[in-house]
Scaffold this motif. Structure first.
Motif, mmCIF file in Angstrom:
data_model
loop_
_atom_site.group_PDB
_atom_site.id
_atom_site.type_symbol
_atom_site.label_atom_id
_atom_site.label_comp_id
_atom_site.label_asym_id
_atom_site.label_seq_id
_atom_site.Cartn_x
_atom_site.Cartn_y
_atom_site.Cartn_z
ATOM 1 N N LEU A 152 0.805 -1.217 0.000
ATOM 2 C CA LEU A 152 0.000 0.000 0.000
ATOM 3 C C LEU A 152 0.843 1.275 0.000
ATOM 4 O O LEU A 152 0.675 2.147 -0.861
ATOM 5 N N ASP A 153 1.756 1.401 0.960
ATOM 6 C CA ASP A 153 2.560 2.626 1.057
ATOM 7 C C ASP A 153 3.490 2.826 -0.140
ATOM 8 O O ASP A 153 3.557 3.938 -0.689
ATOM 9 N N PRO A 154 4.232 1.791 -0.577
ATOM 10 C CA PRO A 154 5.067 1.984 -1.777
ATOM 11 C C PRO A 154 4.258 2.379 -3.009
ATOM 12 O O PRO A 154 4.717 3.184 -3.815
ATOM 13 N N VAL A 155 3.045 1.833 -3.152
ATOM 14 C CA VAL A 155 2.198 2.199 -4.290
ATOM 15 C C VAL A 155 1.813 3.681 -4.202
ATOM 16 O O VAL A 155 1.832 4.399 -5.214
ATOM 17 N N PHE A 156 1.466 4.142 -3.005
ATOM 18 C CA PHE A 156 1.161 5.556 -2.811
ATOM 19 C C PHE A 156 2.366 6.419 -3.196
ATOM 20 O O PHE A 156 2.224 7.425 -3.911
ATOM 21 N N GLU A 157 3.537 6.056 -2.709
ATOM 22 C CA GLU A 157 4.729 6.856 -2.952
ATOM 23 C C GLU A 157 5.076 6.932 -4.435
ATOM 24 O O GLU A 157 5.311 8.021 -4.986
ATOM 25 N N ILE A 158 5.114 5.775 -5.092
ATOM 26 C CA ILE A 158 5.481 5.728 -6.513
ATOM 27 C C ILE A 158 4.426 6.434 -7.369
ATOM 28 O O ILE A 158 4.764 7.222 -8.267
ATOM 29 N N SER A 201 1.096 19.683 -9.140
ATOM 30 C CA SER A 201 2.134 18.773 -8.643
ATOM 31 C C SER A 201 2.198 18.680 -7.120
ATOM 32 O O SER A 201 2.437 17.596 -6.575
ATOM 33 N N LEU A 202 1.969 19.779 -6.401
ATOM 34 C CA LEU A 202 2.079 19.741 -4.936
ATOM 35 C C LEU A 202 0.994 18.887 -4.291
ATOM 36 O O LEU A 202 1.178 18.385 -3.177
ATOM 37 N N PHE A 203 -0.124 18.711 -4.966
ATOM 38 C CA PHE A 203 -1.201 17.862 -4.433
ATOM 39 C C PHE A 203 -0.714 16.411 -4.266
ATOM 40 O O PHE A 203 -1.214 15.682 -3.410
ATOM 41 N N PHE A 204 0.239 16.015 -5.083
ATOM 42 C CA PHE A 204 0.712 14.633 -5.070
ATOM 43 C C PHE A 204 2.064 14.476 -4.368
ATOM 44 O O PHE A 204 2.294 13.489 -3.673
ATOM 45 N N LEU A 205 2.941 15.452 -4.525
ATOM 46 C CA LEU A 205 4.285 15.332 -3.953
ATOM 47 C C LEU A 205 4.271 15.386 -2.433
ATOM 48 O O LEU A 205 5.065 14.705 -1.776
ATOM 49 N N PHE A 206 3.355 16.150 -1.838
ATOM 50 C CA PHE A 206 3.250 16.180 -0.377
ATOM 51 C C PHE A 206 2.810 14.820 0.165
ATOM 52 O O PHE A 206 3.227 14.400 1.236
ATOM 53 N N VAL A 207 1.952 14.133 -0.573
ATOM 54 C CA VAL A 207 1.489 12.796 -0.164
ATOM 55 C C VAL A 207 2.646 11.802 -0.213
ATOM 56 O O VAL A 207 2.843 11.010 0.711
ATOM 57 N N ALA A 208 3.424 11.856 -1.300
ATOM 58 C CA ALA A 208 4.588 10.970 -1.428
ATOM 59 C C ALA A 208 5.581 11.225 -0.308
ATOM 60 O O ALA A 208 6.140 10.285 0.275
ATOM 61 N N LEU A 209 5.802 12.497 0.017
ATOM 62 C CA LEU A 209 6.745 12.852 1.088
ATOM 63 C C LEU A 209 6.276 12.337 2.440
ATOM 64 O O LEU A 209 7.070 11.786 3.212
ATOM 65 N N PHE A 263 6.825 8.577 6.831
ATOM 66 C CA PHE A 263 6.102 7.682 7.744
ATOM 67 C C PHE A 263 6.735 6.302 7.758
ATOM 68 O O PHE A 263 6.900 5.678 8.816
ATOM 69 N N ASP A 264 7.146 5.804 6.590
ATOM 70 C CA ASP A 264 7.702 4.455 6.493
ATOM 71 C C ASP A 264 9.118 4.352 7.044
ATOM 72 O O ASP A 264 9.504 3.319 7.593
ATOM 73 N N ILE A 265 9.899 5.415 6.889
ATOM 74 C CA ILE A 265 11.282 5.338 7.381
ATOM 75 C C ILE A 265 11.411 5.781 8.835
ATOM 76 O O ILE A 265 12.477 5.604 9.438
ATOM 77 N N SER A 266 10.333 6.334 9.421
ATOM 78 C CA SER A 266 10.436 6.854 10.789
ATOM 79 C C SER A 266 10.754 5.756 11.799
ATOM 80 O O SER A 266 11.384 6.014 12.824
ATOM 81 N N GLN A 279 7.005 4.977 15.673
ATOM 82 C CA GLN A 279 6.666 5.524 14.363
ATOM 83 C C GLN A 279 5.860 6.803 14.530
ATOM 84 O O GLN A 279 5.088 6.952 15.471
ATOM 85 N N ILE A 280 6.056 7.756 13.621
ATOM 86 C CA ILE A 280 5.349 9.022 13.719
ATOM 87 C C ILE A 280 3.850 8.808 13.602
ATOM 88 O O ILE A 280 3.390 7.788 13.112
ATOM 89 N N ARG A 281 3.091 9.793 14.062
ATOM 90 C CA ARG A 281 1.632 9.708 14.043
ATOM 91 C C ARG A 281 1.133 9.511 12.615
ATOM 92 O O ARG A 281 1.634 10.121 11.666
ATOM 93 N N ASN A 282 0.107 8.696 12.468
ATOM 94 C CA ASN A 282 -0.443 8.389 11.150
ATOM 95 C C ASN A 282 -1.514 9.417 10.779
ATOM 96 O O ASN A 282 -2.670 9.301 11.180
ATOM 97 N N ASP A 283 -1.117 10.407 9.994
ATOM 98 C CA ASP A 283 -2.044 11.439 9.523
ATOM 99 C C ASP A 283 -2.431 11.200 8.066
ATOM 100 O O ASP A 283 -2.588 12.140 7.287
#
Length: 224
Positions: free
Chosen positions: A140-146, A171-179, A184-187, A194-198
């Protein structure tokens, strides 16, 4: 047309929509502290906004559903159905339909009726596929990021002639989500917790970016 921004240091002419920045500032600098320690329906305003079945998640559902309908209409309006641009539009329509269905667990959140064989395996105990252990834990998370990196940068950068991909302006609508998902995954590797899940806060940007993209292309075709 991008509006010029006047500041004490001079004028700024952004090439992208700044709504995602204003939205995140509103959520984290205003909603986060409302109503100064008081609660509503048992949780804080901030937690209510980002909760399952909260307002942001339902807005996402409606945006995905409407975007799916719009994308399908755009495909219908395409003269050459077999060209790559048309094929991508119908794939977008189908994909957004699936996402909209997954958001409300295919109606289970409205009717309470689900499929026990799926919900018993589901991480959240609901009838959807994206929260099955394999998808939830590994894909799920890698799919969101890619996907968000593609939509927010690679798509408009490499395939400028394909209007089925969002433009640079969004572009910012999508790049903020990837970031967010990357951080979240590397925290877990750098902190004891792990950081809070927002995720609902940031996924709202994804659904809104796709909705604005579909709406813009619909208006362009209606003008023709």
């Amino acid at each position: 047309m991008t509006k010029e921004i006047k500041t004490p240091w001079g004028k700024i002419m952004p090439e992208v929509s700044l709504f995602p920045i204003y939205y995140l500032l509103f959520i984290y600098c205003f909603v986060y502290i409302l109503p100064y320690g008081k609660i509503i329906i048992g949780v804080s305003w901030f937690d209510w906004f980002r909760s399952e079945d909260g307002p942001l998640e339902w807005i996402q559902f409606f945006e995905y559903a409407l975007s799916s309908i719009i994308a399908f209409f755009i495909f219908i309006k395409q003269k050459k159905k077999k060209e790559i641009n048309s094929i991508i539009w119908i794939l977008i329509a189908l994909f957004l339909f699936l996402i909209a269905g997954e958001e409300i667990s295919w109606g289970e959140r409205l009717t309470g009726i689900g499929i026990d064989s799926i919900s018993t395996l589901n991480v959240q105990g609901e009838t959807n596929f994206h929260n099955l252990p394999f998808f939830h834990n590994y894909l799920l998370d890698p799919v969101f990021e890619i996907s968000c990196i593609f939509l927010g940068w690679f798509g408009w950068k490499r395939f400028k002639r394909i209007d089925a991909f969002p433009s640079k302006k969004l572009s910012l609508f999508f790049l903020f989500v990837a970031l967010f998902y990357f951080y979240f995954d590397i925290s877990w590797a750098s902190t004891t917790q792990q950081i809070r899940n927002d995720q609902e806060i940031f996924e709202f940007l994804l659904s809104t970016g796709l909705f604005l993209h579909c709406l813009k292309n619909l208006k362009k075709r209606l003008k023709k």
